[in-house]
Write an enzyme that holds these catalytic residues in place. Structure first.
Site, short mmCIF file in Angstrom:
data_model
loop_
_atom_site.label_atom_id
_atom_site.label_comp_id
_atom_site.label_asym_id
_atom_site.label_seq_id
_atom_site.Cartn_x
_atom_site.Cartn_y
_atom_site.Cartn_z
N HIS A 5 28.51 55.03 78.85
CA HIS A 5 28.55 55.27 77.40
C HIS A 5 28.75 56.72 77.01
CE1 HIS A 5 26.24 51.63 78.29
NE2 HIS A 5 27.00 51.13 77.34
N ASP A 205 13.38 55.55 51.75
CA ASP A 205 13.10 54.44 50.82
C ASP A 205 11.64 54.05 50.94
OD1 ASP A 205 14.56 53.38 53.42
OD2 ASP A 205 13.13 51.84 52.81
N1 HPA Z 1 13.08 49.48 57.91
C1 HPA Z 1 13.48 49.91 59.11
N2 HPA Z 1 14.06 51.06 59.31
C2 HPA Z 1 14.24 51.87 58.24
C3 HPA Z 1 13.84 51.49 56.97
C4 HPA Z 1 13.22 50.23 56.80
O1 HPA Z 1 12.84 49.83 55.69
N3 HPA Z 1 14.19 52.49 56.12
C5 HPA Z 1 14.76 53.46 56.87
N4 HPA Z 1 14.80 53.09 58.16
#
Ligand code: HPA
Length: 236
Positions: A5, A205
């Site tokens: 890889h 997030d």
């Molecule tokens: N889940 C998994 N991985 C992630 C998330 C999530 O909500 N947000 C950023 N990476």
């Protein structure tokens, strides 16, 4: 000799490697943070670069998403190219109210719902942990620069789109800070190879509020994360 890889020749990759999931982030990190970066890998579009940062030779290598993918790159980097310090830089989803968008989460330990590690340990529970020196230096660097930092346990999940949208709440009750998808695999393999590993993550997030960073906010936050990771990694 290359690997299945990675097309780099031994010696083309530094012993310090930053590991973003996204290969285009690897390109951006090299262009923005490294002096004289040279591309050492294009196999599968999984870009990797080597250059210098503050006079120290360093590399960055895209890993793809999930424990199976990062395990391939981390194993080849350690086995064939002599990587000794591996620092994941990526994003995570907050599952604690105190962990806000754009904060940094530095993974002291990484739990997982993946069977890869429990299978390796015959059903018993190994506790994947960060290298303490890397952890402590990255926390000090990030705090000195005024970044908001949380240090603790993350969940390296195999499932981005869980059938049960509340599945994360079990982990939240046990003080896991955020979800991501690679750290537990990286920590386990680094331990096996006598290498040092860390994951420095930016909150992109929140599973609690469903808020997300805009693309512009992701860019500035990303620079904070890379700075904390590089400061920790280049210190011998
Ligand atoms: N889940 C998994 N991985 C992630 C998330 C999530 O909500 N947000 C950023 N990476």
């Amino acid at each position: 000799m290359s690997t299945p890889h990675l097309s780099a020749k031994p010696g083309d990759i530094a012993d310090i490697v930053l590991l973003p999931g996204d290969p285009l982030r690897a390109k951006l990190i090299a262009e923005r943070f490294f002096e004289s970066p040279k591309c050492h890998n294009e196999v599968r579009g999984m870009l990797g670069y080597t250059g210098t940062y503050k006079g120290r030779r360093v590399s960055v290598q895209g890993t793809g998403m999930g424990i199976p993918s990062i395990s391939i790159y981390a194993s080849e980097l350690m086995n064939t190219y002599g990587a000794k310090t591996l620092v994941r830089v990526g994003t995570c989803g907050a599952i604690q109210p105190a962990v806000k968008l754009r904060d940094l989460v530095i993974a002291q330990s990484a739990s997982t719902d993946s069977s890869i590690i429990s299978t390796r340990f015959k059903g018993m529970a190994y506790a994947p942990a960060a290298d303490y020196e890397l952890l402590s230096r990255s926390v000090n660097s990030a705090r000195a620069r005024g970044f908001q930092v949380h240090v603790g346990n993350v969940l390296s999940t195999d499932t981005f789109y869980d059938e049960d949208p509340e599945a994360w709440t079990l982990w939240a009750r046990y003080n896991v800070l955020a979800l991501e998808m690679e750290a537990a695999g990286l920590y386990t393999l680094a331990a096996r190879h006598g290498a040092r590993a860390l994951a420095v993550l930016m909150v992109s997030d929140s599973l609690i509020t469903h808020d997300k960073l805009s693309p512009e906010e992701r860019q500035t936050g990303f620079a904070d994360m890379v700075t904390a990771a590089l400061d920790a990694a280049i210190h011998d």
